[in-house]
Design a protein around this motif. Structure first.
Motif, PDB file in Angstrom:
ATOM      1  N   ASP A  87      21.521  14.279  16.293  1.00 44.39           N
ATOM      2  CA  ASP A  87      22.920  13.847  16.099  1.00 44.39           C
ATOM      3  C   ASP A  87      23.903  14.686  15.294  1.00 44.39           C
ATOM      4  N   PHE A  88      23.355  15.255  14.412  1.00 42.44           N
ATOM      5  CA  PHE A  88      24.019  16.126  13.397  1.00 42.44           C
ATOM      6  C   PHE A  88      23.462  17.141  12.368  1.00 42.44           C
ATOM      7  N   LYS A  89      23.719  18.177  12.358  1.00 44.16           N
ATOM      8  CA  LYS A  89      23.099  19.428  11.611  1.00 44.16           C
ATOM      9  C   LYS A  89      24.303  20.237  11.058  1.00 44.16           C
ATOM     10  N   LYS A  90      24.202  20.620   9.920  1.00 45.40           N
ATOM     11  CA  LYS A  90      25.419  21.414   9.160  1.00 45.40           C
ATOM     12  C   LYS A  90      24.913  22.745   8.626  1.00 45.40           C
ATOM     13  N   SER A  91      25.502  23.640   8.376  1.00 42.53           N
ATOM     14  CA  SER A  91      25.298  24.933   7.591  1.00 42.53           C
ATOM     15  C   SER A  91      26.652  25.136   6.942  1.00 42.53           C
ATOM     16  N   VAL A 145      32.032  25.319   6.866  1.00 39.82           N
ATOM     17  CA  VAL A 145      31.024  24.154   7.410  1.00 39.82           C
ATOM     18  C   VAL A 145      31.038  24.323   8.833  1.00 39.82           C
ATOM     19  N   LYS A 146      29.679  24.550   9.395  1.00 40.49           N
ATOM     20  CA  LYS A 146      29.641  24.649  10.725  1.00 40.49           C
ATOM     21  C   LYS A 146      28.639  23.388  11.103  1.00 40.49           C
ATOM     22  N   THR A 147      29.205  22.483  12.149  1.00 39.56           N
ATOM     23  CA  THR A 147      28.367  21.439  12.495  1.00 39.56           C
ATOM     24  C   THR A 147      27.910  21.555  13.824  1.00 39.56           C
ATOM     25  N   SER A 148      26.877  20.735  14.178  1.00 41.53           N
ATOM     26  CA  SER A 148      26.180  21.116  15.666  1.00 41.53           C
ATOM     27  C   SER A 148      25.360  19.574  15.853  1.00 41.53           C
ATOM     28  N   GLY A 149      25.396  19.290  16.981  1.00 46.86           N
ATOM     29  CA  GLY A 149      24.503  18.006  17.220  1.00 46.86           C
ATOM     30  C   GLY A 149      25.303  17.113  18.383  1.00 46.86           C
ATOM     31  N   ASN A 150      24.424  16.078  18.838  1.00 48.58           N
ATOM     32  CA  ASN A 150      24.984  15.052  19.908  1.00 48.58           C
ATOM     33  C   ASN A 150      26.149  14.517  19.432  1.00 48.58           C
ATOM     34  N   VAL A 151      26.246  13.906  18.358  1.00 40.14           N
ATOM     35  CA  VAL A 151      27.217  13.250  17.497  1.00 40.14           C
ATOM     36  C   VAL A 151      28.477  14.138  16.969  1.00 40.14           C
ATOM     37  N   ALA A 152      27.837  15.011  16.286  1.00 40.93           N
ATOM     38  CA  ALA A 152      28.946  15.886  15.468  1.00 40.93           C
ATOM     39  C   ALA A 152      29.354  16.864  16.364  1.00 40.93           C
ATOM     40  N   GLY A 153      28.978  17.407  17.215  1.00 38.38           N
ATOM     41  CA  GLY A 153      29.587  18.348  18.344  1.00 38.38           C
ATOM     42  C   GLY A 153      29.609  19.718  17.326  1.00 38.38           C
ATOM     43  N   SER A 154      30.265  20.829  18.161  1.00 37.10           N
ATOM     44  CA  SER A 154      30.185  21.847  17.264  1.00 37.10           C
ATOM     45  C   SER A 154      31.724  22.006  16.806  1.00 37.10           C
ATOM     46  N   ASN A 155      31.698  21.998  15.469  1.00 38.20           N
ATOM     47  CA  ASN A 155      33.041  22.064  14.666  1.00 38.20           C
ATOM     48  C   ASN A 155      32.935  22.987  13.450  1.00 38.20           C
ATOM     49  N   ASP A 156      34.100  23.843  13.252  1.00 42.57           N
ATOM     50  CA  ASP A 156      34.211  24.581  12.035  1.00 42.57           C
ATOM     51  C   ASP A 156      35.253  23.887  11.226  1.00 42.57           C
ATOM     52  N   LEU A 157      34.735  23.535   9.846  1.00 49.65           N
ATOM     53  CA  LEU A 157      35.458  22.790   9.051  1.00 49.65           C
ATOM     54  C   LEU A 157      35.556  23.675   7.635  1.00 49.65           C
ATOM     55  N   GLY A 158      36.766  23.480   7.074  1.00 50.08           N
ATOM     56  CA  GLY A 158      36.819  23.854   5.778  1.00 50.08           C
ATOM     57  C   GLY A 158      36.878  22.722   4.615  1.00 50.08           C
TER      58      GLY A 158
END
Length: 177
Positions: A160-164, A20-33
């Protein structure tokens, strides 16, 4: 050459890993499994004398991902969860099928606070309905199905939050001749 109409209804239960790749003001840029569990309902039809068959797939997914909690720092740790319904038209040629279609999901993003932080509770940051597009390919060998799918969110929850998601799954198909 004798041709006849071909129809098949299948149910596949699957599980797999996701990135999972997140983005947004609250989520920030994160790489998650994380993990993806679900069911796929497929209606396949076509003429048996034509090698390409049409499919209509319905996916029901429960997805969850999180970072590993490091108790040695007060850093926040992101987590993403989603329940997703997807409808994808597709094409099947032999053991390979490709599909692409829209999804609607209830998605959420949380920040998990470390125990050393004075706000040690889990705080929900963003929850809501998300919409997007799923693209994928499946390989069916007898009753085993191996899939690779990519989900792309169109919804950004007020920026605030978006994912792929990138999903790799293995499933078992029922009702297959």
């Amino acid at each position: 050459m004798k041709c006849y109409n071909y129809r098949e209804f299948n149910t596949t239960l699957y599980g797999g890993l996701m990135y999972v790749k997140t983005s947004g003001n609250v989520a920030g840029s994160n790489d998650l499994g994380g993990l993806d569990l679900g069911a796929k309902f497929t209606h396949t039809w076509g003429m048996s004398c034509v090698p390409v068959q049409l499919q209509l797939n319905g996916y029901v997914d429960a997805m969850a991902s999180a970072t590993i909690d490091n108790k040695e720092s007060s850093k926040t740790y992101p987590a993403v969860y989603s329940g997703q319904l997807t409808i994808t038209p597709g094409l099947r040629y032999g053991i390979v099928s490709v599909d692409c279609g829209p999804y609607i999901a209830y998605s959420g993003y949380r920040l998990l606070k470390d125990e050393k932080d004075d706000k040690s509770s889990t705080l929900a940051k963003v929850d809501g309905i998300a919409a997007g597009l799923r693209m994928g390919v499946n390989i069916s060998i007898k009753k085993i199905e191996i899939g690779l799918h990519y989900d792309m969110d169109f919804t950004d929850h007020k920026k605030d939050f978006k994912k792929s998601d990138l999903l790799v799954s293995v499933g078992y198909t029922f009702n297959k001749d």
